[in-house]
Design a protein around this motif. Structure first.
Motif, mmCIF file in Angstrom:
data_model
loop_
_atom_site.group_PDB
_atom_site.id
_atom_site.type_symbol
_atom_site.label_atom_id
_atom_site.label_comp_id
_atom_site.label_asym_id
_atom_site.label_seq_id
_atom_site.Cartn_x
_atom_site.Cartn_y
_atom_site.Cartn_z
ATOM 1 N N LEU A 29 -27.255 6.042 44.010
ATOM 2 C CA LEU A 29 -27.891 5.307 45.112
ATOM 3 C C LEU A 29 -27.727 3.823 44.830
ATOM 4 O O LEU A 29 -28.012 3.359 43.732
ATOM 5 C CB LEU A 29 -29.387 5.674 45.218
ATOM 6 C CG LEU A 29 -30.152 5.054 46.384
ATOM 7 C CD1 LEU A 29 -29.692 5.649 47.715
ATOM 8 C CD2 LEU A 29 -31.651 5.282 46.218
ATOM 9 N N ASP A 33 -32.886 0.196 48.242
ATOM 10 C CA ASP A 33 -34.133 0.883 47.913
ATOM 11 C C ASP A 33 -34.853 0.089 46.833
ATOM 12 O O ASP A 33 -34.429 -1.005 46.469
ATOM 13 C CB ASP A 33 -33.841 2.324 47.473
ATOM 14 C CG ASP A 33 -34.851 3.301 48.051
ATOM 15 O OD1 ASP A 33 -36.057 3.089 47.835
ATOM 16 O OD2 ASP A 33 -34.429 4.254 48.720
ATOM 17 N N ASP A 34 -35.972 0.606 46.328
ATOM 18 C CA ASP A 34 -36.694 -0.128 45.290
ATOM 19 C C ASP A 34 -35.881 -0.222 44.003
ATOM 20 O O ASP A 34 -36.006 -1.173 43.241
ATOM 21 C CB ASP A 34 -38.043 0.550 45.009
ATOM 22 C CG ASP A 34 -38.966 0.507 46.218
ATOM 23 O OD1 ASP A 34 -39.490 -0.570 46.498
ATOM 24 O OD2 ASP A 34 -39.101 1.529 46.898
ATOM 25 N N ALA B 82 -42.182 3.401 42.389
ATOM 26 C CA ALA B 82 -41.969 3.585 43.828
ATOM 27 C C ALA B 82 -40.805 4.523 44.137
ATOM 28 O O ALA B 82 -40.616 4.927 45.284
ATOM 29 C CB ALA B 82 -41.746 2.237 44.503
ATOM 30 N N LYS B 152 -36.837 8.319 47.843
ATOM 31 C CA LYS B 152 -36.153 7.158 48.411
ATOM 32 C C LYS B 152 -36.919 6.673 49.637
ATOM 33 O O LYS B 152 -37.923 7.257 50.024
ATOM 34 C CB LYS B 152 -34.727 7.555 48.795
ATOM 35 C CG LYS B 152 -33.935 8.138 47.633
ATOM 36 C CD LYS B 152 -32.585 8.641 48.087
ATOM 37 C CE LYS B 152 -31.929 9.424 46.935
ATOM 38 N NZ LYS B 152 -30.676 10.077 47.343
ATOM 39 N N ARG B 153 -36.372 5.634 50.272
ATOM 40 C CA ARG B 153 -36.983 5.161 51.516
ATOM 41 C C ARG B 153 -36.548 6.037 52.694
ATOM 42 O O ARG B 153 -37.156 5.979 53.751
ATOM 43 C CB ARG B 153 -36.511 3.731 51.806
ATOM 44 C CG ARG B 153 -36.930 2.749 50.754
ATOM 45 C CD ARG B 153 -36.443 1.349 51.086
ATOM 46 N NE ARG B 153 -36.886 0.439 50.040
ATOM 47 C CZ ARG B 153 -36.683 -0.869 50.043
ATOM 48 N NH1 ARG B 153 -36.043 -1.433 51.057
ATOM 49 N NH2 ARG B 153 -37.119 -1.629 49.059
ATOM 50 N N MET B 228 -40.949 6.834 49.706
ATOM 51 C CA MET B 228 -41.958 6.002 49.011
ATOM 52 C C MET B 228 -41.424 4.583 48.806
ATOM 53 O O MET B 228 -40.234 4.368 48.611
ATOM 54 C CB MET B 228 -42.326 6.637 47.664
ATOM 55 C CG MET B 228 -43.432 5.910 46.909
ATOM 56 S SD MET B 228 -44.454 6.999 45.864
ATOM 57 C CE MET B 228 -43.235 7.713 44.763
ATOM 58 N N MET B 229 -42.343 3.619 48.825
ATOM 59 C CA MET B 229 -42.046 2.208 48.501
ATOM 60 C C MET B 229 -43.292 1.607 47.880
ATOM 61 O O MET B 229 -44.388 2.130 48.058
ATOM 62 C CB MET B 229 -41.763 1.403 49.780
ATOM 63 C CG MET B 229 -40.387 1.553 50.325
ATOM 64 S SD MET B 229 -40.151 0.418 51.716
ATOM 65 C CE MET B 229 -39.962 -1.165 50.873
#
Lengths: 342, 342
Positions: A29, A33-34, B82, B152-153, B228-229
């Motif tokens: 990834l 994203d974070d 996150a 992930k988002r 999630m974030m």
């Protein structure tokens, strides 16, 4: 010209990431994203970081942004190769003052993309923010290595051969040349800087390469150096690091240190000793490594890529010495570049 | 008081690393080589980076260096949590101007050590250099996660519940309070700042925590959030990221947004709408996540650690909306902190 504030952080990142493609299976990834997600399976993970600050590490008067992007990636890749690993991903932190526009950042990223494409590295994330003054570049590079095949600083043994790749001191001469022309320019000289015949020195300073070819050659001949570092601060400083970490001494020979003809010639112009440029100049991004004495035949004949045996490891009690061309023995002292020293 | 130039880079690093211990089996080689070496075996690797610049991200007038060290580590750990991962290593890049001495840097590192000890993270490397102006902190955090358990988002689905941990808006209120007292101080007011009764708000701003406890609780009840974030820029901004990445819409309810009593009270003092502080304030470092509707019973009763269901995911065609306390429907817009925007 597009002001960065017109785009904001997220649209700027989208724009800068255009054209970057994922090349490695280990990149699961990427940006967006974070965290980035990587999977190195049964390989070990190498991580390194370099922080480059405007006015300390680079001068945009003579360093084009594309070259800066390229170099800032290369110096990180070089650290991964210096462990006998292969760089696979990088993450970029960028602090940007109002002086810069979107097109400037695109140039910087074009340089990073060139480096990523050439070395097979994926740009997988970052953090882009405003800065009050100047440009801040923070790059983290992640790479892979096989367990048991990692070359640390600490593995050099008595009688090991000390090898160095390519030639040393040219990047420093390139810097002196650029600084000299800058002074002429600052004084209002309107002549274009004349670097004819000295392109090699300029390129060594502005667009260095990392020694991927050496790591691949070592793999082909199935040799794992007992210790390895890249020459970023200067040969003296790196040799002392290896001696300290390995608990050994060393003896190198001045007339064995590989110095390019142009470096020697420019040193003369600047009334400098070319050996001092090689020992303390830094930013060569060549590899310094040690191999067992039994490898003498292999490494004394290695010409492509070029490797030079410059001396050998000794017992710690013998200290770190350089034998000068006239036969004199001198202590090696680190006078390499250190932004925090006096 | 010891000037940094008296030590130079390598002795400074030795001094700063005093007391740091390796806690994780995955840390194979730490500070002192070209790279750190990690081994995550069959786990996947998470990497994140945050760049913190003086004057942009922090103000040393009211942010003590130890708190700054703590917070700069925490904001990175938060990014790893996150993803439903666990932070394991971090690397620190530091640019330091002449204004700072060795003791300052030791304070900064003392804060980082507190964070590393509390969250079980190893400091494994870095790059320390001079800077022309101010303090630059660049931290890269590396963590591990199990394949298939990464949030992930992009995984939110129609009808999923939207959950948020803890409470929102307090860090922003803490910032406003600190800025107000700074102005009084700058005008020559000689009163000590009075934060009595408001410690919670100040602490949320200066010494935030990352939600390790939530990730551990999710693991215990065997739930992997669909997305999630962490809430760093503000709830609005993060919700829009999840909606965009997942290709969905959302509907949240104003009266469900968890806001602490002190936050609401301070908002009134500042004549601000507390909901706006929660939506756009940022720096809460709470977790925003989505879970399938079937989890309603589990999450509507989760009080320790506290989780609040604030709404649900919808089809993309319905947009991203907030239902205000009076029943009105409004578009969610990102007005969160963005250092690069107008």
């Amino acid at each position: 010209m597009t002001a960065i504030k017109e785009l904001g952080e997220f649209k700027l990142i989208d724009k800068l990431m255009e054209g970057f493609e994922i090349k490695n299976e280990s990149t699961k990834l990427s940006v967006g994203d974070d965290c980035a997600v990587l999977d190195y399976k049964n390989k070990q993970t190498l991580v390194t970081k370099d922080l480059l600050l405007e006015g300390v590490h680079f001068d945009l008067t003579y360093c084009p942004l594309m070259h800066l992007g390229y170099k800032s990636a290369i110096v990180n890749f070089s650290d991964v190769y210096a462990m006998n690993g292969k760089p696979k991903q990088m993450i970029v932190g960028l602090g940007v003052s109002k002086r810069f526009d979107v097109e400037d950042m695109q140039e910087l990223y074009a340089g990073m993309k060139l480096a990523c494409d050439k070395y097979g590295v994926d740009l997988v994330g970052g953090d882009t923010t405003a800065s009050l003054t100047g440009l801040t570049i923070s790059i983290t590079c992640i790479g892979e290595a096989e367990e048991g095949k990692i070359s640390k600083r600490s593995g050099a043994k008595d009688t090991d051969l000390i090898c160095v790749t390519g030639d040393l001191g040219a990047a420093y001469m390139g810097l002196l040349l650029l600084e000299r022309e800058k002074k002429v320019f600052d004084k209002g000289g309107d002549d274009e800087p004349d670097f004819a015949g000295k392109e090699y020195l300029i390129e060594r300073q502005l667009k260095p390469e990392a020694r991927k070819d050496i790591i691949e050659a070592l793999e082909r001949i199935n040799v794992v150096p007992t210790s390895m570092m890249d020459v970023s601060d200067g040969l003296s400083s790196e040799l002392l690091h290896i001696c300290k970490a390995s608990g050994v001494g060393c003896r190198i020979y001045e007339d064995r240190i590989p110095i390019d003809y142009l470096t020697a010639q420019m040193s003369e112009d600047f009334k400098l000793n070319p050996t001092m440029a090689a020992l303390n100049g830094g930013e060569d991004y060549e590899l310094l490594f040690t191999v067992p004495l039994s490898m003498f035949d292999v490494f004394s004949q290695l010409n492509n890529p070029k490797v030079t045996i410059i001396g050998h490891i000794t017992d710690a009690s013998l200290g770190a010495k350089i034998i000068s061309s006239d036969g004199g023995e001198h202590d090696i002292t680190a006078q390499g570049w250190n932004s925090l020293a006096e």
